[in-house]
Design a protein around this motif. Structure first.
Motif, short mmCIF file in Angstrom:
data_model
loop_
_atom_site.label_atom_id
_atom_site.label_comp_id
_atom_site.label_asym_id
_atom_site.label_seq_id
_atom_site.Cartn_x
_atom_site.Cartn_y
_atom_site.Cartn_z
N TYR A 1 2.72 9.73 -4.45
CA TYR A 1 1.25 10.13 -4.51
C TYR A 1 0.84 9.73 -2.98
O TYR A 1 -0.22 9.92 -2.73
CB TYR A 1 0.51 9.59 -5.58
CG TYR A 1 0.79 10.05 -6.92
CD1 TYR A 1 0.04 11.46 -7.25
CD2 TYR A 1 1.64 9.76 -7.67
CE1 TYR A 1 0.49 11.85 -8.35
CE2 TYR A 1 1.90 10.17 -9.01
CZ TYR A 1 1.37 11.47 -9.06
OH TYR A 1 1.37 12.28 -10.64
N SER A 2 1.67 9.53 -2.05
CA SER A 2 1.13 9.49 -0.74
C SER A 2 1.58 10.51 0.14
O SER A 2 2.40 11.34 -0.22
CB SER A 2 1.61 8.32 0.16
OG SER A 2 2.99 8.14 0.20
N THR A 3 1.12 10.80 1.44
CA THR A 3 1.47 11.93 2.18
C THR A 3 2.32 11.18 3.24
O THR A 3 2.77 11.93 4.44
CB THR A 3 0.31 12.52 2.72
OG1 THR A 3 -0.47 11.67 3.43
CG2 THR A 3 -0.31 13.19 1.60
N LYS A 4 2.77 10.01 3.37
CA LYS A 4 3.26 9.04 4.49
C LYS A 4 4.70 9.72 4.65
O LYS A 4 5.56 10.05 3.82
CB LYS A 4 3.47 7.57 4.10
CG LYS A 4 4.07 6.99 5.45
CD LYS A 4 3.90 5.36 4.84
CE LYS A 4 4.67 4.56 5.84
NZ LYS A 4 5.04 3.05 5.65
N GLN A 5 4.93 9.93 5.91
CA GLN A 5 6.23 10.42 6.29
C GLN A 5 7.22 9.05 6.91
O GLN A 5 6.44 8.21 7.46
CB GLN A 5 6.31 11.32 7.54
CG GLN A 5 5.51 12.56 6.90
CD GLN A 5 6.12 13.42 5.90
OE1 GLN A 5 7.40 13.62 6.15
NE2 GLN A 5 5.40 13.63 4.92
N GLN B 1 14.11 13.76 3.18
CA GLN B 1 12.62 14.13 3.55
C GLN B 1 12.44 15.44 2.59
O GLN B 1 11.44 15.49 1.82
CB GLN B 1 12.30 14.55 4.99
CG GLN B 1 12.31 13.64 5.97
CD GLN B 1 12.08 13.94 7.28
OE1 GLN B 1 11.60 15.09 7.49
NE2 GLN B 1 12.37 12.96 8.25
N LEU C 1 10.06 15.63 -0.81
CA LEU C 1 8.90 16.54 -0.97
C LEU C 1 9.07 17.23 -2.32
O LEU C 1 8.23 17.42 -2.85
CB LEU C 1 9.21 17.65 0.23
CG LEU C 1 8.60 18.75 0.14
CD1 LEU C 1 7.00 18.61 0.42
CD2 LEU C 1 8.75 20.01 1.20
N ARG D 1 7.56 14.71 -4.66
CA ARG D 1 6.13 14.94 -4.68
C ARG D 1 5.49 16.11 -5.56
O ARG D 1 4.70 16.24 -6.00
CB ARG D 1 5.75 14.80 -3.19
CG ARG D 1 5.65 13.23 -2.94
CD ARG D 1 5.61 13.24 -1.42
NE ARG D 1 5.50 11.97 -0.74
CZ ARG D 1 5.39 11.50 0.50
NH1 ARG D 1 5.63 12.32 1.48
NH2 ARG D 1 5.19 10.25 0.66
N GLN D 2 6.36 17.14 -5.23
CA GLN D 2 5.81 18.72 -5.80
C GLN D 2 6.13 18.42 -7.45
O GLN D 2 5.14 19.12 -7.81
CB GLN D 2 6.73 19.67 -5.16
CG GLN D 2 6.38 19.87 -3.70
CD GLN D 2 7.30 21.07 -3.03
OE1 GLN D 2 8.27 21.23 -3.55
NE2 GLN D 2 6.60 21.59 -2.12
N MET E 1 2.95 16.48 -8.52
CA MET E 1 1.79 16.85 -8.22
C MET E 1 0.60 17.34 -9.09
O MET E 1 -0.52 17.44 -9.02
CB MET E 1 1.85 18.02 -7.08
CG MET E 1 0.87 18.50 -6.38
SD MET E 1 0.97 19.72 -4.93
CE MET E 1 2.28 19.12 -4.28
N LYS F 1 -2.60 14.67 -11.60
CA LYS F 1 -3.75 14.30 -10.75
C LYS F 1 -3.96 12.87 -10.86
O LYS F 1 -4.97 12.33 -11.30
CB LYS F 1 -5.12 15.10 -10.98
CG LYS F 1 -5.01 16.80 -11.08
CD LYS F 1 -4.20 17.21 -9.69
CE LYS F 1 -4.09 18.56 -9.70
NZ LYS F 1 -3.38 19.23 -8.78
#
Length: 709
Positions: free
Chosen positions: A551-555, A564, A568, A571-572, A575, A578
């Motif tokens: 639930y983070s956007t950290k790369q 990667q 992704l 995370r999708q 998603m 919520k």
């Protein structure tokens, strides 16, 4: 200057070695150990000179002309004893101090010599101390009457384990036998709980931690290759070959079968393209002489590249010289294990360590990232502690009675009550264990004394008695009369079947089931043998970090493009749930009238939840690896039953008892638990397998968040 506190022979040793300066942990240890008799935990990164940090001040401080063994060095591995023997012997060469290896494979003549004239330093395993207590208890006082220091190497490998509890008990028994107190010095590179390390000495208040926080630079690179079956993808192996062919490399998969697969297949690739042939496997099923050959080759090889596929046998501090890279295949069992492994590279001349990690599925990748991120935050999981080790109590009662040829009930209780390994076990519980052992003929009463009973004799007279961990029933594998190693029994053990062992492929020609021997010849192709694996526990913080990453956007700069892409995709997938508070919410994925609940909590908590869900008829199966529970009920029904889970805790002992009766193997994680009364078996399970307090806390405070339509 700390160096001025050392004796002249030790200063001469340092001059001969041309040390420019002392390492930080050495300078701190010299000042403290020489000036006090306290216990110490020396904690610093791998290859920072901890062994010398302990022995330089000890050798300067003690008068080795006095009678008796004055230093006991205890190691978790025989191989580590053999390795450290030469380092300690070199330290002692200017001082005329004898150094003796004492374990099952050590020279009998050397051991007899130190018994005849006790002196110097003895390097030993817990099992050899146990054997001494059982078979020749008079040697304890004879050898160690003037014992001043006990040095415990790799102390983290003992903390929180059955073997560690055994060692604590043995140290307490030595101290109660000899007239002088001794100090304990523990050495470790990876400790997740310094207080627990201090408690391990039996005197937390008198134990000081000397911690060198100097961090080692580590270059990390994570790669991803999806595995479709049991074997590693060919693309991964080809990439691994290219990555390692020109270097000195240790590859750590998570089991012995995988280690054999890697060693054999990399060698095949190398043969095809004309590369080097130095591919080896190194694990507990490979014969000792073969392992020693691999260690010798690695240590004494300056120019030639090599690749060793290994398990925890090379995780600890055996010196095998300069290693350029460490490769981890899929998520390590713990952060501590991963960092210990990484520390095997870059040991020379201040070079950075190099880690390559290959993941073969999404969850392994996610867990690997979580472990690496937590390490960057300086978190290492604390050990799981069994406060009431009833099973090891059984073992030590038998050991005490066998070594003492029978003692009174009162004296036995007195010995147990002063043994700090069992300080949390109530007297009434100790009495229950004794009564149960009497009832099953493990011990019996003759007059005023308790002695080993008929059934107990069968146990204590077996050579496996000295160890508290479970040993596999193995078949010896021989080629032309030479022993290659051992493998556990499996359906593969039959004539004309091919197996992998010691980085080679073998065809089984003959199986002697009575003698448990397998005759083999070289073959062209084979399957990796099936090895048993122990119960592994993942810490709650690792699983929570996995959820945080989702639930983070950290790369993450150390991930390749394929990694990667997998992150992704994960995370999708999540998603649609919520989640706004990863500490207080958990996702529910609803598909085709089924609900999948992701707990993202530790293994023991997860097992507790699984039992509560099963008792309440919510689930039929459990996947503890990804912390998910698949349920054939609606979200509304789950939410209605959620808080009712807590009611099951009121009679949880009855549920565990029912489980044990249906599946007695549930207690098989312990070698000695089967000899406990049922009530204490349940108590041991609640300590080592479950965490109902954490499960109750999760149910009370976690909000379930289903995916949106």
């Amino acid at each position: 200057m700390p160096i001025n506190l050392l004796s002249e022979p030790i200063r001469r040793y340092i001059r001969d070695k041309r040390w420019e300066e002392l390492r930080p942990i050495q300078a701190a240890a010299i000042k403290k150990i020489i000036s006090t008799d306290q216990n110490f935990i020396l904690a610093s990164r791998t290859a920072s000179g901890k062994t010398e940090a302990a022995f330089l001040p000890i050798l300067s401080k003690l008068n080795f002309r006095e009678h008796g063994v004055q230093v006991l060095y205890i190691s978790p591995l025989i191989a580590l004893i053999n390795d450290q023997f030469y380092r300690v012997e070199e330290l002692c060469k200017h001082l005329d101090i004898s150094v003796t290896k004492w374990h099952g494979e050590a020279s009998k003549a050397a051991k007899e010599a130190v018994v005849k004239q006790p002196n110097g330093i003895v390097l030993i395993t817990p099992e050899s101390i146990e054997a001494m207590f059982v078979n020749k208890p008079f040697n304890i006082l004879h050898l160690f009457s003037n014992l001043r220091y006990v040095v415990i190497d790799e102390i983290h490998s003992f903390i929180g384990t059955e073997r560690g509890i055994q060692l604590k008990s043995l140290l307490a028994r030595i101290q109660s036998t000899i007239p002088v107190p001794f100090s304990i010095i523990g050495l470790s590179a990876t400790i997740g709980d310094y207080r627990e390390a201090k408690r391990f000495t039996g005197n937390e208040a008198n134990t000081i931690v000397l911690l060198d926080r100097t961090k080692k630079e580590i270059n990390a690179k994570f790669k991803y290759f999806e595995a479709e079956g049991e074997e590693l993808p060919l693309a991964l192996l080809k990439d691994l070959y290219v990555e390692t062919k020109d270097d000195k490399v240790l590859i750590f998969p998570n089991n012995r079968g995988r280690a054999e697969e890697i060693a054999v297949k990399l060698r095949k690739i190398s043969d095809k393209v004309g590369g080097h042939s130095n591919y080896f496997s190194h694990h507990s099923s490979v014969d000792k002489e073969v392992r020693e050959h691999v260690e010798y080759f690695a240590k004494n090889n300056e120019r030639r590249s090599f690749c060793i596929a290994c398990t925890s046998t090379l995780e600890l501090g055996i010196d095998i010289g300069g290693v350029d890279e460490v490769v981890q295949i899929d998520a390590a069992n713990s952060i501590a294990s991963l960092i210990q492994r990484v520390g095997r590279s870059g040991r020379k001349n201040g070079m950075p360590s190099n880690l390559f990690l290959y993941a073969t599925n999404q969850w392994s990748l996610l867990q690997s990232i979580a472990c690496w991120e937590l390490y960057q935050e300086e978190f290492i999981e604390p050990p799981e502690i069994t406060e009431k080790p009833y099973d090891i109590l059984v073992h030590q009662i038998l050991s005490i009675l066998k070594g003492g040829n029978g003692i009174t009930h009162e004296r036995l209780l007195r010995e147990l009550s002063t043994n700090f390994a069992f300080s949390q076990i109530d007297t009434i519980e100790k009495e229950e264990v004794i009564s149960h052992l009497l009832s099953i003929d493990f011990i019996e009463k003759t007059g005023l004394e308790l002695i080993i009973g008929v059934e107990g004799e069968k146990i204590v007279n077996n050579k496996d008695f000295y160890s508290v961990f479970i040993s596999e029933p193995n078949f010896k594998v021989l080629h032309a009369g030479n022993r290659i190693g051992e493998i556990p029994f499996s359906p593969q053990i039959k004539e004309d079947e091919n197996i992998l062992l010691a980085a080679k492929i073998w065809k089984i020609k003959f199986v002697d089931f009575k003698a448990k021997k397998i005759e083999v010849v070289r073959a062209a192709d084979g399957r990796k043998p099936v090895f048993f694996s122990g119960h592994l526990t993942v810490h709650t913080k690792i699983r929570e970090k996995m959820l945080e990453i989702i639930y983070s956007t950290k790369q993450f700069s150390y991930l390749d493009e394929a990694c990667q892409q997998q992150i992704l995709e994960i995370r999708q997938e999540f998603m649609s749930c919520k989640i706004r508070n990863v500490e207080g919410e958990r996702p529910l994925l609803v598909t085709d009238k089924k609900v999948k609940f992701y707990s993202f909590t530790g293994t023991k908590t997860n097992q507790s939840l699984g039992l509560l869900f099963t008792v309440n008829g919510i689930i039929n199966n459990l996947d503890v690896y990804v912390s998910s529970f698949e349920m054939s009920i609606s979200v509304e029904e789950l939410q209605k039953k959620w808080l009712n889970l807590l009611l099951s805790l009121n009679n949880i002992d009855e549920h565990i008892e029912s489980l044990l009766k249906q599946n007695p193997s549930l207690i098989d994680f312990s070698k000695w638990a089967i000899y406990l009364p049922l009530k204490l078996q349940i108590g041991l399970l609640k300590q080592q397998y479950y965490d109902f307090n954490a499960a109750a806390q999760l149910v009370n405070f976690i909000k379930l968040v289903p995916n949106s339509e």
